[in-house]
Write an enzyme that holds these catalytic residues in place. Structure first.
Site, PDB file in Angstrom:
ATOM      1  N   ASP A  23       2.703   0.522   7.483  1.00  0.00           N
ATOM      2  CA  ASP A  23       2.985   0.649   8.921  1.00  0.00           C
ATOM      3  C   ASP A  23       1.679   0.715   9.710  1.00  0.00           C
ATOM      4  OD1 ASP A  23       2.258   3.187   8.140  1.00  0.00           O
ATOM      5  OD2 ASP A  23       4.010   4.199   8.982  1.00  0.00           O
ATOM      6  N   SER A  24       0.545   0.659   8.981  1.00  0.00           N
ATOM      7  CA  SER A  24      -0.759   0.490   9.647  1.00  0.00           C
ATOM      8  C   SER A  24      -0.786  -0.842  10.405  1.00  0.00           C
ATOM      9  CB  SER A  24      -1.905   0.546   8.625  1.00  0.00           C
ATOM     10  OG  SER A  24      -1.616  -0.270   7.509  1.00  0.00           O
TER      11      SER A  24
ATOM     12  N   ASP B  57       6.469   0.119   3.926  1.00  0.00           N
ATOM     13  CA  ASP B  57       6.556   1.422   4.589  1.00  0.00           C
ATOM     14  C   ASP B  57       7.826   1.516   5.400  1.00  0.00           C
ATOM     15  OD1 ASP B  57       4.543   3.266   4.086  1.00  0.00           O
ATOM     16  OD2 ASP B  57       3.098   2.246   5.394  1.00  0.00           O
TER      17      ASP B  57
ATOM     18  N   GLU C 255       6.729   9.076   4.167  1.00  0.00           N
ATOM     19  CA  GLU C 255       5.771  10.177   4.278  1.00  0.00           C
ATOM     20  C   GLU C 255       6.532  11.506   4.231  1.00  0.00           C
ATOM     21  OE1 GLU C 255       3.347   9.719   7.801  1.00  0.00           O
ATOM     22  OE2 GLU C 255       2.706   7.702   7.197  1.00  0.00           O
TER      23      GLU C 255
ATOM     24  N   GLU D 176      -3.263  10.786   0.650  1.00  0.00           N
ATOM     25  CA  GLU D 176      -4.196  10.349   1.692  1.00  0.00           C
ATOM     26  C   GLU D 176      -5.036  11.516   2.202  1.00  0.00           C
ATOM     27  OE1 GLU D 176      -2.555   7.869   4.780  1.00  0.00           O
ATOM     28  OE2 GLU D 176      -4.439   7.846   5.888  1.00  0.00           O
TER      29      GLU D 176
ATOM     30  N   LYS E 276       8.248   3.165   1.011  1.00  0.00           N
ATOM     31  CA  LYS E 276       7.400   4.377   1.009  1.00  0.00           C
ATOM     32  C   LYS E 276       7.771   5.259   2.203  1.00  0.00           C
ATOM     33  CE  LYS E 276       2.760   4.219   1.967  1.00  0.00           C
ATOM     34  NZ  LYS E 276       2.645   4.993   3.199  1.00  0.00           N
TER      35      LYS E 276
HETATM   36  O1  KIV Z   1       0.196   2.048   6.300  1.00  0.00           O
HETATM   37  C1  KIV Z   1      -0.759   2.134   5.513  1.00  0.00           C
HETATM   38  O2  KIV Z   1      -1.702   1.340   5.544  1.00  0.00           O
HETATM   39  C2  KIV Z   1      -0.743   3.236   4.544  1.00  0.00           C
HETATM   40  C3  KIV Z   1      -1.933   3.373   3.650  1.00  0.00           C
HETATM   41  C4  KIV Z   1      -3.036   3.956   4.426  1.00  0.00           C
HETATM   42  C5  KIV Z   1      -1.650   4.147   2.450  1.00  0.00           C
HETATM   43  O3  KIV Z   1       0.193   3.961   4.489  1.00  0.00           O
END
Ligand code: KIV
Length: 269
Positions: A34-35, A73, A104, A171, A102
């Site tokens: 989600d980055s 994500d 959090e 992280e 994934k």
């Molecule tokens: O979204 C992302 O890039 C991440 C990584 C930093 C692990 O969750």
């Protein structure tokens, strides 16, 4: 790989090119992170990206990579409300190409994790710095520096493993804490900003190839001035078009004499 003590590199990817590069470089684990909210869509945080956008990115990544294990994500608010909401949204990512999703969070997401796993959806956990909680913490910082915080992260890692996650991203936690958790649990840990003792390491694609023009976090490194090289090429292209150097003869297709004659006789019409 954990059992063999074989360390692995993981990388984010968001489109055909980044995913294809990961495949060619034999990156075993690709994260549609989600980055993307920041590096692809230009927001300041990971909060604005939504399910529709994550689905589109996941489809592109999957289409161009049949080698890597692809984790997508779950975006902010696509799983926090309830197990049912989590299940429905996770299912959409899986149907669109993700091999796993994934989420959090620690103890608070364990019930939803179990529900997803019981329904056949592999889940990856994410502890330590959780960028989706930036509005609670107010800043991106190292987590787990105090004994109290470290205990919470250790407890969450154990609970997540019990709930059925297949690996945990750690992280921005101290080196020693990441090492401790990696030895404590049986599933792989994947570090980012957590030292070198995790089973795998993950980084953001744009950071390591130099496409991110912002200041890099301490835990990252730039292997290439990607942005500089691309800019140089685009400037050259713009100059060559302006100076009529490009397109050249070899880039054109030419008419047969009959058409040339016709065009000549019809010059004024
Ligand atoms: O979204 C992302 O890039 C991440 C990584 C930093 C692990 O969750």
């Amino acid at each position: 790989m954990k059992k063999r003590g074989e360390k692995f590199a993981a990388l984010t990817a968001y489109d055909v090119t980044s995913s294809q590069l990961c495949k060619e470089a034999q990156i075993p684990l690709v994260l549609v992170g989600d980055s993307a909210s920041m590096v692809v869509f230009g927001f300041d945080t990971t909060l604005p990206i939504n399910m529709e956008e994550m689905i589109l990115l996941t489809r592109a990544v999957k289409r161009s990579n049949d080698l890597s294990f692809i984790v997508s994500d779950m975006p902010f608010m696509s799983y926090q409300a309830s197990g049912a909401v989590a299940l429905q949204n996770a299912g959409k990512l899986i149907k669109n190409g993700a091999d796993a999703v994934k989420v959090e969070g620690g103890v608070e997401v364990c019930r939803s994790v179990s529900k997803m796993v019981a329904s056949g959806i592999p889940v990856v956990g994410h502890l330590g710095l959780q960028p989706q909680s930036i509005n609670v913490y107010g800043q991106y910082k190292v987590h787990g520096k105090t004994t109290k915080e470290a205990k919470q992260i250790i407890n969450s890692a154990k609970k997540l493993e019990k709930a059925g996650v297949l690996m945990i991203v750690l992280e921005c936690i101290p080196f020693e804490l990441a090492d401790h958790i990696t030895n404590l649990i049986n599933i792989p840990t994947v570090g980012i900003g957590s030292g070198s003792m995790c089973d795998g390491e993950i980084q953001v694609f744009h950071d390591i190839v130099g496409l991110n023009t912002k200041k890099l976090p301490k835990h990252s490194t730039r292997y290439l001035d990607g942005y500089g090289l691309l800019l140089k090429s685009i400037k050259k292209y713009q100059k060559e078009v302006k100076n009529r150097k490009f397109p050249a003869k070899k880039n054109s297709s030419f008419a047969k004499q009959k058409l040339v004659d016709f065009l000549k006789t019809n010059e004024s019409s």
